[in-house]
Design a protein around this motif. Structure first.
Motif, PDB file in Angstrom:
ATOM      1  N   GLY A 296       0.899  -1.117   0.055  1.00 42.06           N
ATOM      2  CA  GLY A 296      -0.187  -0.051  -0.005  1.00 42.06           C
ATOM      3  C   GLY A 296       0.764   1.338  -0.108  1.00 42.06           C
ATOM      4  N   ILE A 297       2.082   1.238   0.281  1.00 40.31           N
ATOM      5  CA  ILE A 297       2.888   2.429   0.484  1.00 40.31           C
ATOM      6  C   ILE A 297       3.081   3.136  -0.873  1.00 40.31           C
ATOM      7  CG2 ILE A 297       5.104   3.527   1.135  1.00 40.31           C
ATOM      8  CD1 ILE A 297       5.369   1.285   3.353  1.00 40.31           C
ATOM      9  N   SER A 298       3.164   2.299  -1.982  1.00 39.42           N
ATOM     10  CA  SER A 298       3.695   3.207  -3.109  1.00 39.42           C
ATOM     11  C   SER A 298       2.166   3.539  -3.849  1.00 39.42           C
ATOM     12  CB  SER A 298       4.112   2.066  -4.134  1.00 39.42           C
ATOM     13  OG  SER A 298       3.232   1.169  -4.734  1.00 39.42           O
ATOM     14  N   PHE A 299       1.089   2.859  -3.433  1.00 40.58           N
ATOM     15  CA  PHE A 299      -0.181   3.711  -3.872  1.00 40.58           C
ATOM     16  C   PHE A 299      -0.556   4.540  -3.053  1.00 40.58           C
ATOM     17  CE2 PHE A 299      -0.223  -0.676  -5.883  1.00 40.58           C
ATOM     18  CZ  PHE A 299      -1.248  -0.678  -6.720  1.00 40.58           C
ATOM     19  N   ALA A 300      -0.182   4.539  -1.970  1.00 37.32           N
ATOM     20  CA  ALA A 300      -0.326   5.841  -0.716  1.00 37.32           C
ATOM     21  C   ALA A 300       0.165   7.023  -1.513  1.00 37.32           C
ATOM     22  CB  ALA A 300      -0.414   5.540   0.565  1.00 37.32           C
ATOM     23  N   LEU A 301       1.531   6.773  -1.737  1.00 36.24           N
ATOM     24  CA  LEU A 301       2.381   8.085  -2.280  1.00 36.24           C
ATOM     25  C   LEU A 301       2.052   8.568  -3.358  1.00 36.24           C
ATOM     26  CD1 LEU A 301       5.916   6.627  -1.005  1.00 36.24           C
ATOM     27  CD2 LEU A 301       5.047   8.440  -0.123  1.00 36.24           C
ATOM     28  N   ARG A 302       1.778   7.571  -4.503  1.00 38.30           N
ATOM     29  CA  ARG A 302       1.291   7.952  -5.601  1.00 38.30           C
ATOM     30  C   ARG A 302      -0.036   8.797  -5.650  1.00 38.30           C
ATOM     31  NH1 ARG A 302       2.616   2.828  -9.326  1.00 38.30           N
ATOM     32  NH2 ARG A 302       2.065   1.850  -7.425  1.00 38.30           N
ATOM     33  N   SER A 303      -0.911   8.118  -5.027  1.00 37.80           N
ATOM     34  CA  SER A 303      -2.322   8.563  -5.119  1.00 37.80           C
ATOM     35  C   SER A 303      -2.485  10.021  -4.416  1.00 37.80           C
ATOM     36  CB  SER A 303      -3.285   7.746  -4.555  1.00 37.80           C
ATOM     37  OG  SER A 303      -3.111   7.313  -3.352  1.00 37.80           O
ATOM     38  N   GLY A 304      -1.568  10.266  -3.242  1.00 43.19           N
ATOM     39  CA  GLY A 304      -1.681  11.279  -2.807  1.00 43.19           C
ATOM     40  C   GLY A 304      -0.959  12.311  -3.148  1.00 43.19           C
ATOM     41  N   ARG A 305       0.122  12.208  -4.112  1.00 40.39           N
ATOM     42  CA  ARG A 305       0.513  13.294  -4.910  1.00 40.39           C
ATOM     43  C   ARG A 305      -0.340  13.822  -5.775  1.00 40.39           C
ATOM     44  NH1 ARG A 305       5.621  11.826  -8.292  1.00 40.39           N
ATOM     45  NH2 ARG A 305       3.970  10.507  -9.542  1.00 40.39           N
ATOM     46  N   LEU A 306      -1.230  12.819  -6.348  1.00 43.03           N
ATOM     47  CA  LEU A 306      -2.256  13.213  -7.380  1.00 43.03           C
ATOM     48  C   LEU A 306      -3.192  13.864  -6.724  1.00 43.03           C
ATOM     49  CD1 LEU A 306      -2.512   9.826  -9.238  1.00 43.03           C
ATOM     50  CD2 LEU A 306      -1.454  12.003 -10.430  1.00 43.03           C
ATOM     51  N   ALA A 307      -3.936  13.358  -5.696  1.00 44.22           N
ATOM     52  CA  ALA A 307      -4.739  14.137  -4.918  1.00 44.22           C
ATOM     53  C   ALA A 307      -4.514  15.550  -4.496  1.00 44.22           C
ATOM     54  CB  ALA A 307      -5.033  13.358  -3.748  1.00 44.22           C
ATOM     55  N   GLY A 308      -3.320  15.652  -4.212  1.00 41.97           N
ATOM     56  CA  GLY A 308      -2.846  17.028  -3.573  1.00 41.97           C
ATOM     57  C   GLY A 308      -2.900  17.903  -4.967  1.00 41.97           C
ATOM     58  N   GLU A 309      -2.281  17.263  -5.919  1.00 49.15           N
ATOM     59  CA  GLU A 309      -2.197  18.185  -7.308  1.00 49.15           C
ATOM     60  C   GLU A 309      -3.748  18.803  -7.701  1.00 49.15           C
ATOM     61  OE1 GLU A 309       2.116  16.161  -8.934  1.00 49.15           O
ATOM     62  OE2 GLU A 309       0.076  15.892  -9.665  1.00 49.15           O
ATOM     63  N   TRP A 310      -4.603  17.726  -7.858  1.00 52.36           N
ATOM     64  CA  TRP A 310      -5.762  17.978  -8.293  1.00 52.36           C
ATOM     65  C   TRP A 310      -6.854  18.745  -7.374  1.00 52.36           C
ATOM     66  CZ3 TRP A 310      -6.812  18.080 -13.293  1.00 52.36           C
ATOM     67  CH2 TRP A 310      -6.146  17.157 -14.015  1.00 52.36           C
ATOM     68  N   ALA A 311      -6.265  18.530  -6.122  1.00 56.18           N
ATOM     69  CA  ALA A 311      -7.020  19.572  -5.105  1.00 56.18           C
ATOM     70  C   ALA A 311      -6.865  20.665  -5.314  1.00 56.18           C
ATOM     71  CB  ALA A 311      -6.607  18.822  -3.650  1.00 56.18           C
ATOM     72  N   MET A 312      -5.709  21.114  -5.593  1.00 54.60           N
ATOM     73  CA  MET A 312      -5.317  22.563  -5.949  1.00 54.60           C
ATOM     74  C   MET A 312      -6.409  23.149  -6.921  1.00 54.60           C
ATOM     75  SD  MET A 312      -1.313  22.668  -5.676  1.00 54.60           S
ATOM     76  CE  MET A 312      -1.149  21.863  -7.304  1.00 54.60           C
ATOM     77  N   ARG A 313      -6.391  22.210  -8.037  1.00 52.55           N
ATOM     78  CA  ARG A 313      -7.481  22.814  -9.107  1.00 52.55           C
ATOM     79  C   ARG A 313      -8.994  22.813  -8.625  1.00 52.55           C
ATOM     80  NH1 ARG A 313      -3.283  19.537 -11.107  1.00 52.55           N
ATOM     81  NH2 ARG A 313      -2.206  20.470 -12.857  1.00 52.55           N
ATOM     82  N   VAL A 314      -9.151  21.871  -7.570  1.00 51.08           N
ATOM     83  CA  VAL A 314     -10.638  21.841  -7.339  1.00 51.08           C
ATOM     84  C   VAL A 314     -10.951  23.175  -6.296  1.00 51.08           C
ATOM     85  CG1 VAL A 314     -12.080  20.758  -5.623  1.00 51.08           C
ATOM     86  CG2 VAL A 314     -11.063  19.352  -7.287  1.00 51.08           C
ATOM     87  N   ALA A 315      -9.935  23.545  -5.733  1.00 53.12           N
ATOM     88  CA  ALA A 315      -9.854  24.673  -4.810  1.00 53.12           C
ATOM     89  C   ALA A 315      -9.910  25.893  -5.883  1.00 53.12           C
ATOM     90  CB  ALA A 315      -8.699  24.869  -3.852  1.00 53.12           C
ATOM     91  N   GLU A 316      -9.500  25.912  -6.889  1.00 55.52           N
ATOM     92  CA  GLU A 316      -9.721  27.168  -7.889  1.00 55.52           C
ATOM     93  C   GLU A 316     -10.988  27.170  -8.553  1.00 55.52           C
ATOM     94  OE1 GLU A 316      -6.217  26.445 -10.060  1.00 55.52           O
ATOM     95  OE2 GLU A 316      -4.760  27.293  -8.589  1.00 55.52           O
TER      96      GLU A 316
END
Length: 402
Positions: A296-316
């Motif tokens: 799960g660690i690699s899935f957590a790191l990769r999906s977390g990075r994607l979530a942070g990047e797209w959360a910025m766009r959602v915030a905007e």
């Protein structure tokens, strides 16, 4: 590490761009990805850090590649050899000239990730439990805002929220995450004398277990061995017996575990949502992990990075339509990469549950299978990419599927 809590906060504070709930690898990665762009990011964790997590702590190539730039892994050992056994029998050790993967203690690893997020500008609150999120109602001032309601009744406002609060996620429940596969992992952290530790240095053991889909592991970390097993939920008593027998068979029963723990892992259904409104989920909260190995660690790191990047766009996003578009883009990014890997992993889990002996024979007696294992752990390929691009791997999996 300095931590802050929310005691001085009132509901009139400015709205955060992104609030991330959960400071494990997924949450810390999401917070880093959002904060490094200069956004106002809050990372909320219910525990005080560092804290223990039931996890083998294996850092494979995809995990290493998803770490923040310049991140120094707090490795406890480097693995160059793997011993495979079939419920204690037919043991064979495979070796590599190059490192296969690294081993970490989760408290150290997670804290280092959080510190990276803080250095990027994220603010951390520990000892703060989130009870729920609200996207409508009196706590929400407008349609661009999400209310994060804390257990003590106070509210934090955000333009976007990332749920990374583990496999029993409250944010995941809000989104409506559905799971297909639930497994129980049991683990013991066993201190051993230097003479025993020396025998395990640089080598891990993977034992294909007696229960369908089960396996055990020994991961060395200095003078401590992380020993664990995993099997389907509902087989709790049998899984516990497997761990006890496994430890005894290894000659480790005479050593007192420093920590004994258990954890449920949950794999998402293929049609499970990854967002709702301005709320995204990642890592265990989204049910993102590899179904066969339950890595799960690699899935957590990769999906977390994607979530942070797209959360910025959602915030905007200035309206619900645009927010929905950005959330769908996040879901597409996850499904086109991690989702494909999970699909192949699910097929492997089905095959492994029926024919563990076949997979054991392949890994220990068929060099291309071992080479594929080594390439996956190093990160030069993925399970999904291997099956998609190699006709031999495709035919082998299709034959075992029957």
């Amino acid at each position: 590490m300095s931590s802050e809590n929310a005691e001085g906060t009132d509901r009139q504070d400015p709205v955060w761009d992104v609030v991330v709930v959960g400071a494990g690898p997924a949450g810390a990665s999401a917070a880093y990805a959002a904060a490094v762009t200069g956004r106002r990011v809050l990372l909320v964790e219910k525990a005080e850090l560092p804290r223990y997590k039931t996890c083998g702590g294996g850092i494979i190539g995809p995990s290493r590649d998803a770490l923040p730039p310049g991140f120094e892994l707090p490795l406890r050992d480097r693995v160059y050899a793997v011993t495979f056994s079939l419920n204690g029998r037919f043991a064979r050790t495979r070796r590599s000239r190059n490192m296969l993967f690294g081993l970490v203690n989760r408290p150290e690893f997670d804290q280092a990730l959080v510190e990276s997020a803080q250095k990027a500008g994220a603010e951390l609150w520990t000892g703060v439990t989130v009870s729920r999120v609200e996207q409508h109602g009196p706590a929400v001032p407008d349609r661009r805002t999400v209310a994060v309601v804390l257990a003590d009744g106070r509210t934090v406002l955000a333009r976007a929220v990332v749920g990374a609060d583990g496999s029993a996620s409250r944010i995941g429940a809000h989104v409506g995450v559905k799971v297909d596969q639930v497994d129980l992992g049991l683990e013991a952290e066993i201190p051993v004398p230097p003479s025993v530790a020396e025998d395990w240095a640089g080598r891990v053991l993977i034992d294909w277990g007696p229960l369908p889909g089960s396996y055990g592991w020994v991961f060395p970390k200095g003078n401590t061995l992380t020993v664990g097993v995993i099997s389907a939920r509902g087989e709790g008593a049998a899984t516990k017996r497997y761990l006890e027998d496994f430890i005894a068979r290894l000659g480790l029963a005479g050593f007192e575990p420093e920590i004994s723990s258990g954890h449920l892992t949950r794999c998402r259904s293929t049609d499970s949502p990854l967002s709702r409104g301005r709320v995204l989920v990642c890592g265990d909260a989204a049910g993102l992990l590899e179904p066969w190995t339950r890595e799960g660690i690699s899935f957590a790191l990769r999906s977390g990075r994607l979530a942070g990047e797209w959360a910025m766009r959602v915030a905007e996003a200035h309206d619900a339509v645009d927010a929905r578009r950005q959330a769908l883009n996040y879901a597409f990014a996850v499904k086109s990469g991690l989702g494909v890997e999970m699909g192949v992993g699910s097929r492997m889990h089905t095959v492994f549950s029926r024919r563990p002996g076949t997979l054991h024979a392949l890994l220990t007696g068929f060099r291309p299978a071992w080479n594929a294992f080594a390439r996956i752990t190093r990160g030069t390929t993925t399970l999904g990419e291997l099956v998609r691009t190699h006709p031999l791997a495709q035919r082998a999996l299709e034959r075992m599927d029957r």
